[in-house]
Scaffold this motif. Structure first.
Motif, PDB file in Angstrom:
ATOM      1  N   GLN A  51       0.842  -1.258   0.128  1.00 33.42           N
ATOM      2  CA  GLN A  51      -0.008   0.155  -0.077  1.00 33.42           C
ATOM      3  C   GLN A  51       0.695   1.184  -0.149  1.00 33.42           C
ATOM      4  O   GLN A  51       0.369   2.252  -0.307  1.00 33.42           O
ATOM      5  CB  GLN A  51      -1.081  -0.205   1.084  1.00 33.42           C
ATOM      6  CG  GLN A  51      -0.468   0.038   2.534  1.00 33.42           C
ATOM      7  CD  GLN A  51      -0.522   1.503   3.038  1.00 33.42           C
ATOM      8  OE1 GLN A  51      -1.340   2.122   2.818  1.00 33.42           O
ATOM      9  NE2 GLN A  51       0.390   1.643   4.107  1.00 33.42           N
ATOM     10  N   GLU A  52       2.115   1.201   0.242  1.00 27.69           N
ATOM     11  CA  GLU A  52       3.040   2.356   0.217  1.00 27.69           C
ATOM     12  C   GLU A  52       3.572   2.679  -1.182  1.00 27.69           C
ATOM     13  O   GLU A  52       3.936   3.479  -1.584  1.00 27.69           O
ATOM     14  CB  GLU A  52       4.175   2.110   1.141  1.00 27.69           C
ATOM     15  CG  GLU A  52       3.912   2.105   2.548  1.00 27.69           C
ATOM     16  CD  GLU A  52       4.899   1.873   3.650  1.00 27.69           C
ATOM     17  OE1 GLU A  52       5.953   1.447   2.961  1.00 27.69           O
ATOM     18  OE2 GLU A  52       4.757   2.558   4.580  1.00 27.69           O
ATOM     19  N   LYS A  53       3.410   1.767  -2.058  1.00 29.23           N
ATOM     20  CA  LYS A  53       3.523   1.897  -3.386  1.00 29.23           C
ATOM     21  C   LYS A  53       2.547   2.680  -4.306  1.00 29.23           C
ATOM     22  O   LYS A  53       1.402   2.455  -4.181  1.00 29.23           O
ATOM     23  CB  LYS A  53       3.811   0.268  -4.216  1.00 29.23           C
ATOM     24  CG  LYS A  53       5.067  -0.335  -3.560  1.00 29.23           C
ATOM     25  CD  LYS A  53       5.207  -1.675  -4.127  1.00 29.23           C
ATOM     26  CE  LYS A  53       6.442  -2.278  -3.606  1.00 29.23           C
ATOM     27  NZ  LYS A  53       6.444  -3.611  -4.056  1.00 29.23           N
ATOM     28  N   GLU A  54       3.203   3.309  -5.151  1.00 33.69           N
ATOM     29  CA  GLU A  54       2.221   4.235  -5.960  1.00 33.69           C
ATOM     30  C   GLU A  54       1.079   3.434  -6.614  1.00 33.69           C
ATOM     31  O   GLU A  54       1.669   2.357  -7.376  1.00 33.69           O
ATOM     32  CB  GLU A  54       3.056   5.256  -6.916  1.00 33.69           C
ATOM     33  CG  GLU A  54       1.954   6.166  -7.710  1.00 33.69           C
ATOM     34  CD  GLU A  54       3.044   7.177  -8.555  1.00 33.69           C
ATOM     35  OE1 GLU A  54       2.440   7.839  -9.371  1.00 33.69           O
ATOM     36  OE2 GLU A  54       4.384   7.051  -8.200  1.00 33.69           O
ATOM     37  N   GLY A  55      -0.087   3.978  -6.865  1.00 36.67           N
ATOM     38  CA  GLY A  55      -1.050   3.057  -7.433  1.00 36.67           C
ATOM     39  C   GLY A  55      -1.677   1.988  -6.814  1.00 36.67           C
ATOM     40  O   GLY A  55      -2.725   1.395  -7.516  1.00 36.67           O
ATOM     41  N   TYR A  57      -4.120   1.881  -4.432  1.00 34.09           N
ATOM     42  CA  TYR A  57      -5.386   1.962  -4.367  1.00 34.09           C
ATOM     43  C   TYR A  57      -6.193   2.298  -5.814  1.00 34.09           C
ATOM     44  O   TYR A  57      -7.251   2.410  -5.584  1.00 34.09           O
ATOM     45  CB  TYR A  57      -5.723   3.270  -3.558  1.00 34.09           C
ATOM     46  CG  TYR A  57      -5.197   2.931  -2.078  1.00 34.09           C
ATOM     47  CD1 TYR A  57      -5.913   2.140  -1.252  1.00 34.09           C
ATOM     48  CD2 TYR A  57      -3.918   3.396  -1.581  1.00 34.09           C
ATOM     49  CE1 TYR A  57      -5.536   1.949   0.015  1.00 34.09           C
ATOM     50  CE2 TYR A  57      -3.566   3.183  -0.383  1.00 34.09           C
ATOM     51  CZ  TYR A  57      -4.367   2.417   0.610  1.00 34.09           C
ATOM     52  OH  TYR A  57      -3.846   1.890   1.789  1.00 34.09           O
ATOM     53  N   LYS A  58      -5.528   2.421  -6.803  1.00 29.10           N
ATOM     54  CA  LYS A  58      -6.206   2.780  -8.133  1.00 29.10           C
ATOM     55  C   LYS A  58      -6.210   1.686  -9.137  1.00 29.10           C
ATOM     56  O   LYS A  58      -6.621   1.659 -10.168  1.00 29.10           O
ATOM     57  CB  LYS A  58      -5.437   3.913  -8.735  1.00 29.10           C
ATOM     58  CG  LYS A  58      -5.631   5.253  -7.970  1.00 29.10           C
ATOM     59  CD  LYS A  58      -4.540   6.347  -8.614  1.00 29.10           C
ATOM     60  CE  LYS A  58      -4.787   7.442  -7.617  1.00 29.10           C
ATOM     61  NZ  LYS A  58      -3.777   8.603  -7.828  1.00 29.10           N
ATOM     62  N   GLN A  59      -5.154   0.599  -8.813  1.00 32.61           N
ATOM     63  CA  GLN A  59      -5.226  -0.385  -9.588  1.00 32.61           C
ATOM     64  C   GLN A  59      -5.974  -1.713  -9.350  1.00 32.61           C
ATOM     65  O   GLN A  59      -6.503  -1.769  -8.387  1.00 32.61           O
ATOM     66  CB  GLN A  59      -3.750  -1.206  -9.793  1.00 32.61           C
ATOM     67  CG  GLN A  59      -2.775   0.051 -10.535  1.00 32.61           C
ATOM     68  CD  GLN A  59      -1.570  -0.653 -10.632  1.00 32.61           C
ATOM     69  OE1 GLN A  59      -1.124  -1.787 -10.370  1.00 32.61           O
ATOM     70  NE2 GLN A  59      -0.599   0.147 -10.982  1.00 32.61           N
TER      71      GLN A  59
END
Length: 101
Positions: A51-55, A57-59
């Motif tokens: 969850q700390e990685k970008e994207g 929550y959007k993928q």
């Protein structure tokens, strides 16, 4: 793309969820589509790092529940008020043929 390993859970309620969190796991639920909601358990530390990685929550995420793959998106995440902990996650099943609202 992200892949999360999960197992189905039978015990429900506040006490059961508290025991899971103490053991380093996250109680979660998968719902949507033409299927019944399903309670699951996922590993906290693995999910926290993702969850700390970008994207995240959007993928579209591949959620593997007891060996069966499900395409899901994150609907809601409940964090602890001051600890770096996730308390609960709601996943929404994703089907390419339906519109997300």
């Amino acid at each position: 793309m992200f892949t999360i390993q999960a197992t189905a859970r039978k015990d429900q309620g506040k006490g059961s969820s508290r025991r899971l969190r103490t053991a380093g796991k996250i109680p979660a639920i998968v719902y949507g589509g033409n299927q019944h909601p399903r309670s699951i358990v996922i590993e906290h530390d693995t999910t926290w790092n993702m969850q700390e990685k970008e994207g995240f929550y959007k993928q579209i995420i591949t959620l593997v529940i007891d060996g069966k793959e499900n395409k899901v998106i994150i609907q809601a995440v409940e964090h602890h008020p001051f600890k770096r902990k996730i308390k609960h996650i709601d996943f929404l099943r994703y089907f390419y043929t339906t519109e997300i609202q």
